[in-house]
Design an enzyme around this catalytic site. Structure first.
Site, PDB file in Angstrom:
ATOM      1  N   GLY A   1       0.573   4.731  -0.334  1.00  0.00           N
ATOM      2  CA  GLY A   1       1.642   4.152   0.464  1.00  0.00           C
ATOM      3  C   GLY A   1       1.191   3.867   1.894  1.00  0.00           C
ATOM      4  O   GLY A   1       1.559   2.853   2.485  1.00  0.00           O
ATOM      5  N   THR A   2       0.386   4.756   2.420  1.00  0.00           N
ATOM      6  CA  THR A   2      -0.094   4.586   3.795  1.00  0.00           C
ATOM      7  C   THR A   2      -0.886   3.287   3.925  1.00  0.00           C
ATOM      8  O   THR A   2      -0.680   2.503   4.860  1.00  0.00           O
ATOM      9  CB  THR A   2      -0.973   5.798   4.198  1.00  0.00           C
ATOM     10  OG1 THR A   2      -0.191   6.982   4.056  1.00  0.00           O
ATOM     11  CG2 THR A   2      -1.478   5.683   5.618  1.00  0.00           C
TER      12      THR A   2
ATOM     13  N   GLN B   1       9.848   6.049  -0.784  1.00  0.00           N
ATOM     14  CA  GLN B   1      10.783   7.045  -1.332  1.00  0.00           C
ATOM     15  C   GLN B   1      11.881   6.395  -2.164  1.00  0.00           C
ATOM     16  O   GLN B   1      12.497   7.069  -2.991  1.00  0.00           O
ATOM     17  CB  GLN B   1      11.415   7.866  -0.199  1.00  0.00           C
ATOM     18  CG  GLN B   1      10.446   8.742   0.560  1.00  0.00           C
ATOM     19  CD  GLN B   1       9.900   9.901  -0.273  1.00  0.00           C
ATOM     20  OE1 GLN B   1      10.394  10.223  -1.350  1.00  0.00           O
ATOM     21  NE2 GLN B   1       8.850  10.532   0.218  1.00  0.00           N
TER      22      GLN B   1
ATOM     23  N   GLY C   1       2.282   5.628  -5.718  1.00  0.00           N
ATOM     24  CA  GLY C   1       2.349   6.156  -7.080  1.00  0.00           C
ATOM     25  C   GLY C   1       2.845   7.586  -7.178  1.00  0.00           C
ATOM     26  O   GLY C   1       3.671   7.905  -8.034  1.00  0.00           O
ATOM     27  N   HIS C   2       2.379   8.438  -6.269  1.00  0.00           N
ATOM     28  CA  HIS C   2       2.646   9.864  -6.483  1.00  0.00           C
ATOM     29  C   HIS C   2       4.068  10.291  -6.146  1.00  0.00           C
ATOM     30  O   HIS C   2       4.436  11.441  -6.349  1.00  0.00           O
ATOM     31  CB  HIS C   2       1.609  10.738  -5.764  1.00  0.00           C
ATOM     32  CG  HIS C   2       1.708  10.800  -4.279  1.00  0.00           C
ATOM     33  ND1 HIS C   2       2.105  11.934  -3.623  1.00  0.00           N
ATOM     34  CD2 HIS C   2       1.444   9.891  -3.318  1.00  0.00           C
ATOM     35  CE1 HIS C   2       2.065  11.716  -2.305  1.00  0.00           C
ATOM     36  NE2 HIS C   2       1.663  10.481  -2.103  1.00  0.00           N
TER      37      HIS C   2
ATOM     38  N   THR D   1     -13.389  -1.783  -6.059  1.00  0.00           N
ATOM     39  CA  THR D   1     -13.098  -1.729  -7.494  1.00  0.00           C
ATOM     40  C   THR D   1     -11.798  -0.968  -7.729  1.00  0.00           C
ATOM     41  O   THR D   1     -11.576   0.088  -7.140  1.00  0.00           O
ATOM     42  CB  THR D   1     -14.268  -1.039  -8.236  1.00  0.00           C
ATOM     43  OG1 THR D   1     -15.449  -1.798  -7.951  1.00  0.00           O
ATOM     44  CG2 THR D   1     -14.038  -0.996  -9.743  1.00  0.00           C
TER      45      THR D   1
ATOM     46  N   CYS E   1       4.007  15.894   6.051  1.00  0.00           N
ATOM     47  CA  CYS E   1       2.976  15.697   7.072  1.00  0.00           C
ATOM     48  C   CYS E   1       3.251  16.514   8.322  1.00  0.00           C
ATOM     49  O   CYS E   1       2.356  16.724   9.127  1.00  0.00           O
ATOM     50  CB  CYS E   1       2.869  14.227   7.426  1.00  0.00           C
ATOM     51  SG  CYS E   1       2.625  13.234   5.968  1.00  0.00           S
TER      52      CYS E   1
END
Ligand code: PLP
Length: 396
Positions: A80-81, A187, A208-209, A245, A333
């Site tokens: 996301g970052t 989110q 993804g996470h 890749t 964070c």
């Protein structure tokens, strides 16, 4: 010490869904070809990546397909970052004569810290504030966005309080000034319905996470027709928009996770919201002097930010941990720092409450029984900590 884990920290990260994990498996030892290779072995992997791209696009309502049926508005990234950084970078590059970024005081550091860096490179950054419920100051936003603004970046749903911003209105304000609109939907994706066309989004980030696929993969939606300058240069992967890749197994996982999220969105919204609301009602009934943070009318369904006055969030977390209960004292964070989170500070939550704030964040794998257990354990924990808190003594 309990061996059982009750995981209520799903805004920090989620478990990989078993179906998602199964979908990844072939890409390690069987289908390990490089999607950029000319041979069939790599080519079939490239085709699978395109399928994953369509799955992501579908969750986001990104309906455009090119002549080959590919959802070319989606670019896979590492997280996301990266998506957030890449979107802002691209918007600035597409409007080089404009030198201003308008964003909000409650964004994730993935946006805020990049903007701070850009402020050292000659850009003006304006942070729009929020009210005590976390609602964006739309009048201030309107005032701030002008003909020098290249991009407005405002999140879809807040990671700490779950507050949802009026993205369609924000995008209108950005577009009226000729600026691009980026939204961090890390989110929100998979938790509330997203339609990039209805919302008028130019760039949208996901990770993804946060939706039951692995860490280390994300995606960026880029509206068709926008001149896109990559953040990462290298090979011609991702149609020249992101060198490197592809993280194939994780990309396949993200596609599968988006497909599942899309299928159970409505039902999951209802169950998470009910579990969360019941949980909050129990806490409000059994613990004095607490407050629920965020826009209570318009929140992500599984997020609950609760301030327990006059005690430290870290102490609460430690005592919850004894029962195997995992939550967070603010965003992942900022954990480790004793400063109240920037989100709570922007909302003007008093220090005595902000310090004792815990974020409980739910997923489809939580049960009402788990939440009942937490609601039962919390009152004695809070009472015990208040007993030994000098602030409680002074403020009783
Ligand atoms: N944006 C928001 C709103 C988040 O909550 C997070 C992670 O907590 C990120 C961005 C960063 O995502 P990633 O961990 O994939 O870099």
């Amino acid at each position: 010490m309990s061996n059982k884990v009750i995981y209520l920290d799903n805004n920090a990260t989620t478990a990989v869904a078993p179906e998602v994990f199964q979908a990844m498996v072939p890409y390690f030892c069987e289908k390990y070809g490089n999607p950029s290779s000319i041979h069939r072995f790599g080519g079939s992997v490239a085709a699978d990546i395109e399928k994953a791209r369509c799955q992501v696009a579908e969750l986001l309502g990104a309906t455009y397909r090119d002549k080959d049926g590919n959802a070319t508005e989606i670019v896979f990234t590492s997280c996301g970052t990266e998506s957030d950084n890449a979107a802002i970078n691209a918007a600035l590059a597409a409007l080089p004569e404009r030198k201003k970024i308008v964003t909000t005081a409650v964004e994730h550091p993935a946006v805020l810290h990049y903007c701070e860096e850009l402020s050292h490179r000659g850009y003006t950054v304006e942070l729009i504030g929020v009210d005590s419920c976390g609602k964006l100051d739309m009048a201030a936003l309107k005032n701030a966005v002008d003909s020098n603004t290249a991009v407005v970046s405002a999140m879809w749903g807040n990671n700490e309080t779950g507050t949802i911003f009026p993205v369609a209105e924000i995008s209108e304000i950005a577009h009226a000034a000729g600026a691009y609109f980026h939204t961090d939907a890390v989110q929100a994706a998979g938790k509330v319905a997203i339609d990039v066309n209805a919302a008028g989004v130019d760039f949208l980030s996901i990770s993804g996470h946060k939706l039951h696929s692995p860490k280390g993969v994300g995606a960026l939606y880029i509206r068709r027709g926008i001149r896109f300058t990559p953040l990462i240069f290298g090979g011609h992967q991702e149609r020249g928009r992101r060198g490197g890749t592809e993280n194939v197994a994780s990309v396949i996982a993200l596609g599968k996770a988006c497909e599942i999220a899309g299928k159970c969105l409505d039902e999951e919204y209802r169950t998470l919201k009910k579990m969360r609301d019941d949980f909050e009602a129990k806490l409000l009934a059994s613990i004095p002097r607490i407050r629920i943070n965020g826009d209570l009318e318009n929140r992500l369904p599984g997020t609950s930010s609760v301030s327990f006055e006059c005690i430290e969030g870290e102490s609460i977390l430690m005592l919850l941990d004894v029962f195997g209960i995992c939550a967070s004292s603010g965003s992942a964070c900022t954990t480790g720092s004793l400063e109240p989170s920037h989100v709570l500070r922007a909302m003007g939550v008093p220090y005595s409450a902000a310090h004792g704030t815990i974020r409980f964040s739910l997923s489809r794998y939580n049960t009402p029984e788990e939440l009942d257990f937490v609601a039962e354990k919390l009152p004695p924990i809070i009472a015990r900590l208040r007993e030994i808190s000098p602030y409680w003594e002074e403020n009783k």
